[in-house]
Design an enzyme around this catalytic site. Structure first.
Site, short mmCIF file in Angstrom:
data_model
loop_
_atom_site.label_atom_id
_atom_site.label_comp_id
_atom_site.label_asym_id
_atom_site.label_seq_id
_atom_site.Cartn_x
_atom_site.Cartn_y
_atom_site.Cartn_z
N ARG A 89 -3.68 2.28 10.82
CA ARG A 89 -4.47 1.94 12.00
C ARG A 89 -4.43 3.12 12.95
O ARG A 89 -3.39 3.77 13.13
CB ARG A 89 -3.92 0.68 12.70
CG ARG A 89 -4.22 -0.62 11.95
CD ARG A 89 -5.70 -0.96 11.98
NE ARG A 89 -5.99 -2.23 11.33
CZ ARG A 89 -6.33 -2.35 10.05
NH1 ARG A 89 -6.40 -1.26 9.29
NH2 ARG A 89 -6.61 -3.53 9.54
N GLY A 112 -10.96 3.00 3.64
CA GLY A 112 -9.80 2.59 2.85
C GLY A 112 -10.07 1.54 1.80
O GLY A 112 -9.60 1.66 0.66
N ILE A 164 0.84 -1.21 0.00
CA ILE A 164 0.00 0.00 0.00
C ILE A 164 0.87 1.25 0.00
O ILE A 164 0.60 2.22 -0.72
CB ILE A 164 -0.97 -0.01 1.19
CG1 ILE A 164 -1.93 -1.20 1.09
CG2 ILE A 164 -1.76 1.29 1.24
CD1 ILE A 164 -2.80 -1.39 2.31
N HIS A 201 -13.25 5.25 8.00
CA HIS A 201 -12.58 3.99 7.66
C HIS A 201 -13.06 3.46 6.30
O HIS A 201 -13.63 2.38 6.18
CB HIS A 201 -12.83 2.93 8.74
CG HIS A 201 -11.74 1.89 8.78
ND1 HIS A 201 -11.30 1.31 9.94
CD2 HIS A 201 -11.01 1.31 7.79
CE1 HIS A 201 -10.36 0.42 9.68
NE2 HIS A 201 -10.17 0.42 8.37
N GLU A 223 -11.54 3.71 17.62
CA GLU A 223 -12.59 3.56 16.62
C GLU A 223 -13.71 2.65 17.11
O GLU A 223 -13.42 1.61 17.72
CB GLU A 223 -11.95 2.97 15.36
CG GLU A 223 -12.77 3.04 14.12
CD GLU A 223 -11.95 2.66 12.88
OE1 GLU A 223 -12.47 1.85 12.10
OE2 GLU A 223 -10.82 3.14 12.73
#
Length: 326
Positions: free
Chosen positions: A245, A294, A164, A292, A274
């Site tokens: 994260r 992604g 990534i 979130h 979260e």
């Protein structure tokens, strides 16, 4: 519940809603119990189903710990639908002979796309601009209205040069950014040459980068990797992007740094506690907040579910799974 045609099909528990393609693959291998609600399944409901489960498909909202494993004494595999697996106690699973798998690779492009989207939204103040329009406040074009910063010739520091991180750097290079990175091991010569990327110690990367983008896994070593000291070492004109994260960043310290002008801005897709978000972040205009997202494309989430299902099918057949963790 869907029962396969096998005489004694293994039970497969799916703790949260996943795309139908993944469920179809699982149904070919066993008797599937799947939670169909959009909210996480109540823990007691899942526990009741785990007693005779041979395989469990989990989501990031599940904590696979000793208590979870005690409720699933017959489980042979836990297939986590995520590239990360910090929600799974891998050592506890290994001690019980339970295979753990994840879903790397298939979400690389989507997450890198989002990282660049957040980078642009932060540096070009798109969140502020949209809030202004939606508020109904009067405005007119002006030479100095909501000035952001360009990317060409700016330094992007990638923390975690895995798939990534590399994909994000590739996109940023197309914008004309200079790439530096921090990683436990050096990237391949091909990657370094193609991206003209330089590997740096973390302190040097933080001090010299105009944008810092986090792509490292969450471990004990990376907990609060970006703390008050790290933020203080960054340029006052720098931006922080986190699509990795949440607990990698000390959120309270980030609120202080953004509020005091220690850094120019931040863009977050993940949070320390979260789904709770530090209330201080909500009051700041110089932070972009996403829930979130992604891997949140139809194509990617489908591919993740199907890869998790293939991992389960392989283990139940006695084969090695495509993407094992242990």
């Amino acid at each position: 519940m869907n029962t396969s045609t096998s005489k004694n099909p293994p039970k497969i528990v799916v703790t949260g809603r996943i795309p139908e393609g993944g469920l179809d693959l699982l149904r070919s291998a066993g008797d599937v119990w799947a939670w169909s609600g959009d909210d996480p399944a109540p823990r007691d409901v899942v526990r009741d189903q785990l007693a005779d489960a041979k395989a469990v498909v989990t989501l990031l909202s599940d904590q696979v710990d000793d208590d979870f494993l005690d409720a699933a004494p017959n489980a042979r595999v836990v297939a986590n639908v995520a590239v990360g697996y910090n929600n799974v106690d891998v050592d506890a699973c290994t001690a019980r002979g339970v295979r753990v798998t994840n879903t790397p690779g298939v979400l690389t492009e989507a997450t890198a796309d989002l990282a660049i989207g957040l980078l642009l939204a932060s540096t070009r103040r798109l969140g502020e601009g949209e809030r202004l329009i939606r508020s109904g406040a009067e405005w007119k074009w002006g030479m100095f209205m909501m000035l952001g910063t360009g990317l060409q010739g700016r330094q992007l520091g990638i923390v975690g040069m895995g798939e990534i991180g590399t994909a994000t750097a590739t996109r940023a290079r197309a914008f004309g950014m200079d790439i530096v990175y921090h990683n436990r091991s050096a990237a391949s010569a091909e990657v370094e040459q193609r991206l003209e990327a330089r590997r740096l110690p973390l302190d040097d990367l933080l001090a010299g980068s105009d944008v810092v983008s986090l792509h490292c896994p969450y471990t004990a070593e990376t907990h609060h990797l970006i703390d008050a000291d790290a933020l203080a070492s960054m340029k006052s004109s720098a931006y922080l992007v986190n699509t990795a994260r949440g607990p990698i960043v000390e959120e309270a310290a980030l609120v202080d740094a953004l509020g005091d002008g220690a850094i120019a801005g931040a863009a977050l897709d993940v949070y320390e506690h979260e789904p709770d978000v530090h209330p201080g972040l909500l009051d700041l205009d110089n932070v972009v907040l996403a829930p979130h997202l992604g891997s949140a494309t139809v194509e990617t989430r489908t591919a993740m579910a199907e890869l998790a299902a293939r991992n389960v099918v392989a283990v139940l057949r006695g084969d090695d799974p495509p993407t094992p963790v242990n």
